[in-house]
Write an enzyme that holds these catalytic residues in place. Structure first.
Site, PDB file in Angstrom:
ATOM      1  N   SER A 187       0.834  -1.195   0.000  1.00 48.78           N
ATOM      2  CA  SER A 187       0.000   0.000   0.000  1.00 48.78           C
ATOM      3  C   SER A 187       0.872   1.249   0.000  1.00 48.78           C
ATOM      4  O   SER A 187       1.953   1.267   0.608  1.00 48.78           O
ATOM      5  CB  SER A 187      -0.859  -0.011   1.264  1.00 48.78           C
ATOM      6  N   TYR A 245      -1.607  -0.688  10.774  1.00 45.36           N
ATOM      7  CA  TYR A 245      -1.887  -1.315   9.476  1.00 45.36           C
ATOM      8  C   TYR A 245      -0.728  -1.072   8.507  1.00 45.36           C
ATOM      9  O   TYR A 245      -0.208  -2.007   7.885  1.00 45.36           O
ATOM     10  CB  TYR A 245      -3.194  -0.765   8.882  1.00 45.36           C
ATOM     11  N   LYS A 304       2.220  -3.664   6.601  1.00 49.06           N
ATOM     12  CA  LYS A 304       2.562  -3.734   5.171  1.00 49.06           C
ATOM     13  C   LYS A 304       4.068  -3.538   4.976  1.00 49.06           C
ATOM     14  O   LYS A 304       4.700  -4.244   4.189  1.00 49.06           O
ATOM     15  CB  LYS A 304       1.773  -2.681   4.378  1.00 49.06           C
TER      16      LYS A 304
HETATM   17  P1  NAD Z   1     -10.845  -7.152   1.169  1.00 53.14           P
HETATM   18  O1  NAD Z   1     -11.055  -7.134   2.641  1.00 53.14           O
HETATM   19  O2  NAD Z   1     -12.025  -6.996   0.292  1.00 53.14           O
HETATM   20  O3  NAD Z   1     -10.081  -8.493   0.742  1.00 53.14           O
HETATM   21  C1  NAD Z   1      -9.211  -9.188   1.610  1.00 53.14           C
HETATM   22  C2  NAD Z   1      -9.608 -10.650   1.568  1.00 53.14           C
HETATM   23  O4  NAD Z   1      -8.742 -11.373   2.440  1.00 53.14           O
HETATM   24  C3  NAD Z   1     -11.044 -10.889   2.036  1.00 53.14           C
HETATM   25  O5  NAD Z   1     -11.684 -11.740   1.122  1.00 53.14           O
HETATM   26  C4  NAD Z   1     -10.870 -11.547   3.409  1.00 53.14           C
HETATM   27  O6  NAD Z   1     -11.938 -12.431   3.717  1.00 53.14           O
HETATM   28  C5  NAD Z   1      -9.530 -12.250   3.221  1.00 53.14           C
HETATM   29  N1  NAD Z   1      -8.778 -12.467   4.466  1.00 53.14           N
HETATM   30  C6  NAD Z   1      -8.480 -11.574   5.425  1.00 53.14           C
HETATM   31  N2  NAD Z   1      -7.773 -12.150   6.404  1.00 53.14           N
HETATM   32  C7  NAD Z   1      -7.604 -13.444   6.051  1.00 53.14           C
HETATM   33  C8  NAD Z   1      -6.961 -14.563   6.649  1.00 53.14           C
HETATM   34  N3  NAD Z   1      -6.382 -14.460   7.850  1.00 53.14           N
HETATM   35  N4  NAD Z   1      -6.974 -15.746   6.004  1.00 53.14           N
HETATM   36  C9  NAD Z   1      -7.587 -15.873   4.797  1.00 53.14           C
HETATM   37  N5  NAD Z   1      -8.220 -14.858   4.189  1.00 53.14           N
HETATM   38  C10 NAD Z   1      -8.230 -13.655   4.805  1.00 53.14           C
HETATM   39  O7  NAD Z   1      -9.749  -6.050   0.843  1.00 53.14           O
HETATM   40  P2  NAD Z   1      -9.216  -5.510  -0.560  1.00 53.14           P
HETATM   41  O8  NAD Z   1      -9.575  -4.086  -0.643  1.00 53.14           O
HETATM   42  O9  NAD Z   1      -9.591  -6.434  -1.650  1.00 53.14           O
HETATM   43  O10 NAD Z   1      -7.658  -5.571  -0.265  1.00 53.14           O
HETATM   44  C11 NAD Z   1      -6.854  -6.661  -0.673  1.00 53.14           C
HETATM   45  C12 NAD Z   1      -5.436  -6.409  -0.203  1.00 53.14           C
HETATM   46  O11 NAD Z   1      -4.977  -5.171  -0.733  1.00 53.14           O
HETATM   47  C13 NAD Z   1      -5.285  -6.295   1.319  1.00 53.14           C
HETATM   48  O12 NAD Z   1      -4.083  -6.929   1.694  1.00 53.14           O
HETATM   49  C14 NAD Z   1      -5.195  -4.804   1.551  1.00 53.14           C
HETATM   50  O13 NAD Z   1      -4.466  -4.492   2.700  1.00 53.14           O
HETATM   51  C15 NAD Z   1      -4.477  -4.341   0.297  1.00 53.14           C
HETATM   52  N6  NAD Z   1      -4.733  -2.929  -0.021  1.00 53.14           N
HETATM   53  C16 NAD Z   1      -6.028  -2.503  -0.150  1.00 53.14           C
HETATM   54  C17 NAD Z   1      -6.271  -1.154  -0.413  1.00 53.14           C
HETATM   55  C18 NAD Z   1      -7.679  -0.626  -0.497  1.00 53.14           C
HETATM   56  O14 NAD Z   1      -7.865   0.580  -0.314  1.00 53.14           O
HETATM   57  N7  NAD Z   1      -8.689  -1.456  -0.789  1.00 53.14           N
HETATM   58  C19 NAD Z   1      -5.192  -0.271  -0.583  1.00 53.14           C
HETATM   59  C20 NAD Z   1      -3.897  -0.749  -0.470  1.00 53.14           C
HETATM   60  C21 NAD Z   1      -3.683  -2.103  -0.190  1.00 53.14           C
HETATM   61  C1  WQD Z   2      -9.743   9.788   1.027  1.00 57.52           C
HETATM   62  C2  WQD Z   2      -9.987  11.276   1.246  1.00 57.52           C
HETATM   63  C3  WQD Z   2     -10.274  11.904   3.550  1.00 57.52           C
HETATM   64  C4  WQD Z   2     -14.038   9.702   4.119  1.00 57.52           C
HETATM   65  C5  WQD Z   2      -7.011   4.875   3.266  1.00 57.52           C
HETATM   66  C6  WQD Z   2      -5.974   4.150   4.060  1.00 57.52           C
HETATM   67  C7  WQD Z   2      -4.892   3.634   3.177  1.00 57.52           C
HETATM   68  C8  WQD Z   2      -5.420   2.862   1.971  1.00 57.52           C
HETATM   69  C9  WQD Z   2      -6.565   3.521   1.309  1.00 57.52           C
HETATM   70  C10 WQD Z   2      -5.139   0.502   2.281  1.00 57.52           C
HETATM   71  C11 WQD Z   2      -9.241  11.874   2.427  1.00 57.52           C
HETATM   72  C12 WQD Z   2     -11.549  12.145   2.772  1.00 57.52           C
HETATM   73  C13 WQD Z   2     -12.882  10.251   3.597  1.00 57.52           C
HETATM   74  C14 WQD Z   2     -15.125  10.564   4.450  1.00 57.52           C
HETATM   75  C15 WQD Z   2     -13.816  12.443   3.708  1.00 57.52           C
HETATM   76  N1  WQD Z   2      -5.866   1.557   2.301  1.00 57.52           N
HETATM   77  N2  WQD Z   2     -12.773  11.587   3.388  1.00 57.52           N
HETATM   78  N3  WQD Z   2     -14.963  11.905   4.227  1.00 57.52           N
HETATM   79  O1  WQD Z   2      -7.239   8.017   3.862  1.00 57.52           O
HETATM   80  O2  WQD Z   2      -6.278   8.111   1.500  1.00 57.52           O
HETATM   81  O3  WQD Z   2      -6.409   5.987   2.626  1.00 57.52           O
HETATM   82  O4  WQD Z   2      -7.515   3.979   2.259  1.00 57.52           O
HETATM   83  O5  WQD Z   2      -3.960   0.384   2.178  1.00 57.52           O
HETATM   84  O6  WQD Z   2      -4.086   2.843   3.982  1.00 57.52           O
HETATM   85  O7  WQD Z   2      -5.429   5.053   5.013  1.00 57.52           O
HETATM   86  O8  WQD Z   2      -8.516   7.052   1.871  1.00 57.52           O
HETATM   87  O9  WQD Z   2     -10.876   6.944   1.229  1.00 57.52           O
HETATM   88  O10 WQD Z   2     -10.303   7.082   3.685  1.00 57.52           O
HETATM   89  O11 WQD Z   2      -9.963   9.082   2.240  1.00 57.52           O
HETATM   90  O12 WQD Z   2     -13.732  13.648   3.527  1.00 57.52           O
HETATM   91  O13 WQD Z   2     -16.178  10.131   4.947  1.00 57.52           O
HETATM   92  O14 WQD Z   2     -11.379  11.461   1.557  1.00 57.52           O
HETATM   93  O15 WQD Z   2     -10.053  12.922   4.478  1.00 57.52           O
HETATM   94  O16 WQD Z   2      -8.875  13.189   2.070  1.00 57.52           O
HETATM   95  P1  WQD Z   2      -7.074   7.408   2.527  1.00 57.52           P
HETATM   96  P2  WQD Z   2      -9.994   7.458   2.283  1.00 57.52           P
END
Ligand code: NAD
Ligand code: WQD
Length: 338
Positions: free
Chosen positions: A124, A148, A152
């Site tokens: 991330s 979190y 990562k």
């Molecule tokens: P998500 O929660 O929809 O998907 C994660 C999946 O992993 C789910 O299906 C959940 O059931 C499964 N899971 C969680 N813990 C588990 C475990 N212990 N054993 C087996 N399965 C498990 O999330 P997503 O948005 O699809 O994210 C996928 C990956 O990408 C995550 O690692 C997340 O940290 C990373 N990521 C997501 C974002 C985002 O904003 N969505 C941003 C950056 C990184």
């Molecule tokens: C986006 C913008 C808020 C909600 C988070 C995690 C990051 C990554 C992605 C996994 C910001 C604003 C939000 C609301 C708002 N996940 N906001 N009202 O904070 O960039 O990142 O998700 O790795 O780790 O920290 O994303 O979607 O929460 O916010 O005004 O109800 O929207 O302040 O500017 P963020 P977000």
């Protein structure tokens, strides 16, 4: 290629499965459904007209993971499984370290036992922490500001060390920026449990009438309109980056961290306006205080992805909002509606 996909039932996982199946890969999904629904996988089967293996299991359960990998004997692993809520990670840090870090160590050990040496990991942009300069390139210092993000960064380090110690090992650490949007069919999409933590699913639920209004967290940031700006990336583009990363991992050894973003930043107000256009609805908003821990701006440097993966994003925020609205309006209760 035979690909073992942890967390494949989740938001980014399901979108990636569709592209992997379309490209002819043979898949085994490993998921404990802690944040996903089996209905999402049924829909992936319907949309792709293809089948795949499924093991319901937890990456913290080393023995089940080892057996699943040994049985499937994959050429590569895509590792999505993990917990991802920043606020919850502050309240339950040990849950996050156990799930994300111990789970990943178990996975690498199971890969070793099965002779699999290729991994694509969901990292991330949050690993960068406070921006020392923008856009973030992959050499920006790593300084996450919450548990979190630290999980990562730790897993990145574990994978890098494993790659060095394992002959012919190859790893790609994909640092996602802000994934949003949904598949064009409107049949799969993001289905958060409870109150959404992130902006886009919150906006979607306001548009659908499930929430009264959006609270904008601060309009006094040093940005175009004072609201926070982020690099939103269409989940379909993000899925494509995984296929490119798999191919790249197969072509080399060693470990590379690569940003996955568009290089364009969009403010909260701009995203709301795009969603209003996409949904044809006017969205009530109120400006409240900044959310603690938020940064003003985040944006990806995209040159490394273009150079190494030959991948670039295609979709802009209008397409992101249109696809999100198709999913939200067609599935007002997410997968629970089935
Ligand atoms: P998500 O929660 O929809 O998907 C994660 C999946 O992993 C789910 O299906 C959940 O059931 C499964 N899971 C969680 N813990 C588990 C475990 N212990 N054993 C087996 N399965 C498990 O999330 P997503 O948005 O699809 O994210 C996928 C990956 O990408 C995550 O690692 C997340 O940290 C990373 N990521 C997501 C974002 C985002 O904003 N969505 C941003 C950056 C990184
Ligand atoms: C986006 C913008 C808020 C909600 C988070 C995690 C990051 C990554 C992605 C996994 C910001 C604003 C939000 C609301 C708002 N996940 N906001 N009202 O904070 O960039 O990142 O998700 O790795 O780790 O920290 O994303 O979607 O929460 O916010 O005004 O109800 O929207 O302040 O500017 P963020 P977000």
């Amino acid at each position: 290629m035979k690909v073992f996909v942890t967390g494949g039932a989740g938001y980014i996982g399901t979108h990636t499965l569709l592209q992997l199946l379309a490209a002819g890969h043979e898949l085994c999904v490993f998921d404990n459904f802690s944040n996903a629904s089996p209905v999402a996988l049924t829909r992936v089967r319907q949309l792709s007209n293809r089948d795949f293996d499924l093991v319901e299991g937890d990456i913290r359960d080393a023995a089940t993971l080892r057996h699943a990998l040994a049985d499937f004997a994959p050429d590569a692993v895509i590792h999505f499984a993990g917990l991802k809520a920043v606020g919850e990670s502050n309240d339950k840090p040990l849950l996050y370290y156990e799930n994300n870090v111990t789970g990943s160590v178990n996975l690498l050990a199971a890969m070793d036992a099965a002779g699999c040496r290729r991994i694509v990991f969901s990292s991330s942009a949050t690993v960068y922490g406070e921006a020392q300069y923008l856009p973030f390139d992959e050499d920006h210092p790593i300084a996450p500001t919450n548990p979190y993000g630290r999980t990562k960064a730790m897993v990145e380090g574990v994978i890098a060390d494993w790659t060095k110690a394992t002959p012919n090992a190859s790893a790609v650490l994909l640092r996602y920026f802000n994934p949003v949007g949904a598949h064009e069919s409107g049949r799969i999409g993001e289905d958060p449990r409870g109150i959404p933590n992130n902006l886009m699913p919150y906006i979607a639920q306001v548009a659908a009438g499930r929430r009264e209004k959006l609270s904008i967290f601060g309009d006094d940031y040093p940005t175009r309109d004072g609201t926070g700006e982020r690099d939103y990336i269409h989940v379909v583009d993000l899925a494509a980056a995984h296929l490119a990363a798999l191919e790249y991992a197969a072509s080399k050894t060693g470990c590379e961290a690569i940003n996955v973003g568009t290089g364009q930043a969009t403010t909260v107000k701009e995203l709301v306006a795009a969603y209003e256009r996409a949904s044809g609805r006017s969205l009530p908003v109120e400006v409240i205080a900044r959310r603690s821990g938020d940064v003003a701006s985040s944006c990806a440097a995209t040159a490394k992805a273009a150079d190494l993966l030959r991948w670039r994003s295609e979709f802009g925020v209008d397409a992101m909002c249109e696809s999100s609205w198709r999913w939200q309006s067609g599935n007002p209760h997410g997968f629970a509606g089935d």
